[in-house]
Design a protein around this motif. Structure first.
Motif, PDB file in Angstrom:
ATOM      1  N   GLN A 131     -17.038 -15.447  26.961  1.00  0.00           N
ATOM      2  CA  GLN A 131     -17.040 -15.163  28.399  1.00  0.00           C
ATOM      3  C   GLN A 131     -16.567 -13.727  28.621  1.00  0.00           C
ATOM      4  N   LEU A 132     -17.348 -12.977  29.385  1.00  0.00           N
ATOM      5  CA  LEU A 132     -16.993 -11.620  29.769  1.00  0.00           C
ATOM      6  C   LEU A 132     -16.773 -11.607  31.281  1.00  0.00           C
ATOM      7  N   ILE A 133     -15.579 -11.276  31.703  1.00  0.00           N
ATOM      8  CA  ILE A 133     -15.256 -11.159  33.124  1.00  0.00           C
ATOM      9  C   ILE A 133     -15.215  -9.673  33.440  1.00  0.00           C
ATOM     10  N   VAL A 134     -16.016  -9.240  34.405  1.00  0.00           N
ATOM     11  CA  VAL A 134     -16.139  -7.816  34.717  1.00  0.00           C
ATOM     12  C   VAL A 134     -15.776  -7.552  36.174  1.00  0.00           C
ATOM     13  N   ASP A 135     -15.456  -6.303  36.466  1.00  0.00           N
ATOM     14  CA  ASP A 135     -14.992  -5.944  37.802  1.00  0.00           C
ATOM     15  C   ASP A 135     -16.085  -5.447  38.736  1.00  0.00           C
ATOM     16  N   THR A 136     -17.207  -4.997  38.202  1.00  0.00           N
ATOM     17  CA  THR A 136     -18.245  -4.430  39.063  1.00  0.00           C
ATOM     18  C   THR A 136     -19.607  -5.048  38.776  1.00  0.00           C
ATOM     19  N   GLN A 137     -20.467  -4.992  39.773  1.00  0.00           N
ATOM     20  CA  GLN A 137     -21.840  -5.470  39.585  1.00  0.00           C
ATOM     21  C   GLN A 137     -22.566  -4.609  38.572  1.00  0.00           C
ATOM     22  N   GLU A 138     -22.269  -3.313  38.558  1.00  0.00           N
ATOM     23  CA  GLU A 138     -22.927  -2.418  37.608  1.00  0.00           C
ATOM     24  C   GLU A 138     -22.616  -2.820  36.164  1.00  0.00           C
ATOM     25  N   GLU A 139     -21.353  -3.149  35.885  1.00  0.00           N
ATOM     26  CA  GLU A 139     -20.981  -3.560  34.534  1.00  0.00           C
ATOM     27  C   GLU A 139     -21.593  -4.917  34.198  1.00  0.00           C
ATOM     28  N   LEU A 140     -21.617  -5.809  35.171  1.00  0.00           N
ATOM     29  CA  LEU A 140     -22.250  -7.113  34.975  1.00  0.00           C
ATOM     30  C   LEU A 140     -23.723  -6.923  34.620  1.00  0.00           C
ATOM     31  N   ASP A 141     -24.413  -6.105  35.400  1.00  0.00           N
ATOM     32  CA  ASP A 141     -25.836  -5.861  35.149  1.00  0.00           C
ATOM     33  C   ASP A 141     -26.058  -5.261  33.762  1.00  0.00           C
ATOM     34  N   ARG A 142     -25.247  -4.279  33.381  1.00  0.00           N
ATOM     35  CA  ARG A 142     -25.409  -3.614  32.084  1.00  0.00           C
ATOM     36  C   ARG A 142     -25.217  -4.601  30.938  1.00  0.00           C
ATOM     37  N   LEU A 143     -24.139  -5.371  30.994  1.00  0.00           N
ATOM     38  CA  LEU A 143     -23.853  -6.328  29.921  1.00  0.00           C
ATOM     39  C   LEU A 143     -24.898  -7.433  29.865  1.00  0.00           C
ATOM     40  N   TRP A 186     -23.293 -16.668  25.960  1.00  0.00           N
ATOM     41  CA  TRP A 186     -22.357 -15.797  26.668  1.00  0.00           C
ATOM     42  C   TRP A 186     -22.304 -16.215  28.127  1.00  0.00           C
ATOM     43  N   GLN A 187     -21.187 -15.947  28.752  1.00  0.00           N
ATOM     44  CA  GLN A 187     -21.052 -16.054  30.199  1.00  0.00           C
ATOM     45  C   GLN A 187     -20.653 -14.669  30.685  1.00  0.00           C
ATOM     46  N   VAL A 188     -21.411 -14.106  31.596  1.00  0.00           N
ATOM     47  CA  VAL A 188     -21.089 -12.801  32.159  1.00  0.00           C
ATOM     48  C   VAL A 188     -20.840 -13.033  33.643  1.00  0.00           C
ATOM     49  N   ALA A 189     -19.577 -12.874  34.059  1.00  0.00           N
ATOM     50  CA  ALA A 189     -19.192 -13.244  35.421  1.00  0.00           C
ATOM     51  C   ALA A 189     -18.311 -12.164  36.050  1.00  0.00           C
ATOM     52  N   PRO A 190     -18.427 -12.006  37.353  1.00  0.00           N
ATOM     53  CA  PRO A 190     -17.575 -11.039  38.042  1.00  0.00           C
ATOM     54  C   PRO A 190     -16.194 -11.633  38.325  1.00  0.00           C
ATOM     55  N   SER A 191     -15.177 -10.787  38.280  1.00  0.00           N
ATOM     56  CA  SER A 191     -13.821 -11.254  38.569  1.00  0.00           C
ATOM     57  C   SER A 191     -13.709 -11.797  39.992  1.00  0.00           C
ATOM     58  N   VAL A 192     -14.527 -11.291  40.898  1.00  0.00           N
ATOM     59  CA  VAL A 192     -14.478 -11.764  42.287  1.00  0.00           C
ATOM     60  C   VAL A 192     -14.877 -13.236  42.390  1.00  0.00           C
ATOM     61  N   THR A 212     -22.922 -10.373  42.892  1.00  0.00           N
ATOM     62  CA  THR A 212     -21.643 -10.462  43.607  1.00  0.00           C
ATOM     63  C   THR A 212     -21.807 -10.374  45.116  1.00  0.00           C
ATOM     64  N   LYS A 213     -22.760  -9.600  45.589  1.00  0.00           N
ATOM     65  CA  LYS A 213     -22.969  -9.490  47.036  1.00  0.00           C
ATOM     66  C   LYS A 213     -23.394 -10.836  47.611  1.00  0.00           C
ATOM     67  N   THR A 214     -24.280 -11.528  46.931  1.00  0.00           N
ATOM     68  CA  THR A 214     -24.720 -12.847  47.387  1.00  0.00           C
ATOM     69  C   THR A 214     -23.548 -13.830  47.442  1.00  0.00           C
ATOM     70  N   LEU A 215     -22.675 -13.781  46.439  1.00  0.00           N
ATOM     71  CA  LEU A 215     -21.500 -14.662  46.445  1.00  0.00           C
ATOM     72  C   LEU A 215     -20.575 -14.321  47.607  1.00  0.00           C
ATOM     73  N   GLN A 216     -20.329 -13.042  47.805  1.00  0.00           N
ATOM     74  CA  GLN A 216     -19.439 -12.618  48.892  1.00  0.00           C
ATOM     75  C   GLN A 216     -20.037 -12.976  50.241  1.00  0.00           C
ATOM     76  N   ASP A 217     -21.350 -12.793  50.414  1.00  0.00           N
ATOM     77  CA  ASP A 217     -22.013 -13.158  51.657  1.00  0.00           C
ATOM     78  C   ASP A 217     -21.907 -14.662  51.911  1.00  0.00           C
ATOM     79  N   ALA A 218     -22.075 -15.467  50.881  1.00  0.00           N
ATOM     80  CA  ALA A 218     -21.949 -16.924  51.049  1.00  0.00           C
ATOM     81  C   ALA A 218     -20.548 -17.286  51.509  1.00  0.00           C
ATOM     82  N   TYR A 219     -19.556 -16.643  50.943  1.00  0.00           N
ATOM     83  CA  TYR A 219     -18.158 -16.896  51.322  1.00  0.00           C
ATOM     84  C   TYR A 219     -17.902 -16.461  52.765  1.00  0.00           C
ATOM     85  N   ASP A 220     -18.353 -15.260  53.086  1.00  0.00           N
ATOM     86  CA  ASP A 220     -18.071 -14.691  54.418  1.00  0.00           C
ATOM     87  C   ASP A 220     -18.788 -15.415  55.535  1.00  0.00           C
TER      88      ASP A 220
END
Length: 150
Positions: A70-82, A106-112, A140-148
């Motif tokens: 599992q890779l937990i990343v802080d940005t969408q850019e890093e998530l996309d790259r990995l 692998w699991q590639v997930a944002p910390s958010v 991550t934007k889709t997840l944040q939008d769903a939450y908001d």
């Protein structure tokens, strides 16, 4: 004592170890134990501080998604790259999971994601979970939008 994650490969441990060390930041191959014919037997590596051992053990013990990295990343850019690098030649799975070209999951997930899922509003966390289930690579934007907007 040392705790190390250990994966059995049929024959691609060296290639996999080199690739993982190239893709995951702050990673390196620590050593390769070779057999009498010069082929790799054990590949020790460090993936951003986490010790991992890969072994060429031959057929009979295929990798499955029952074990993954599992890779937990802080940005969408890093998530996309990995994600893009790891899924190349492999297969996407649901909810941020993928299988790489060597068969390792692998699991590639944002910390958010963890922050949103730990929220105290059940409707918001349910909305995030529903959005997550609709994805392969996580957005991550889709997840944040769903939450908001729940």
């Amino acid at each position: 004592m040392t705790v190390t994650t250990f994966f059995w490969f049929e024959s691609a441990a060296e290639e996999a170890g080199q690739r993982y060390a190239e893709i995951v930041p702050n990673s390196r191959v620590l050593g390769i134990t070779r057999q009498a014919d010069g082929s790799a037997f054990i590949v020790d590596l460090e993936l951003d501080g986490q010790r991992v051992t890969l072994m060429n053990g031959g057929p009979g013990h295929p990798l499955t998604d029952a074990a993954s990295i599992q890779l937990i990343v802080d940005t969408q850019e890093e998530l996309d790259r990995l994600w893009d690098a790891l899924v190349e030649g492999g297969a996407p799975g649901p909810c941020g999971w993928l299988t790489d070209r060597f068969g390792l999951s692998w699991q590639v997930a944002p910390s958010v994601l963890m922050q949103l899922m730990a929220g105290t509003d059940p409707a918001k966390t349910a909305a995030v979970a529903a959005a997550l289930r609709s994805m392969s690579k996580i957005d991550t934007k889709t997840l944040q939008d769903a939450y908001d907007h729940a």
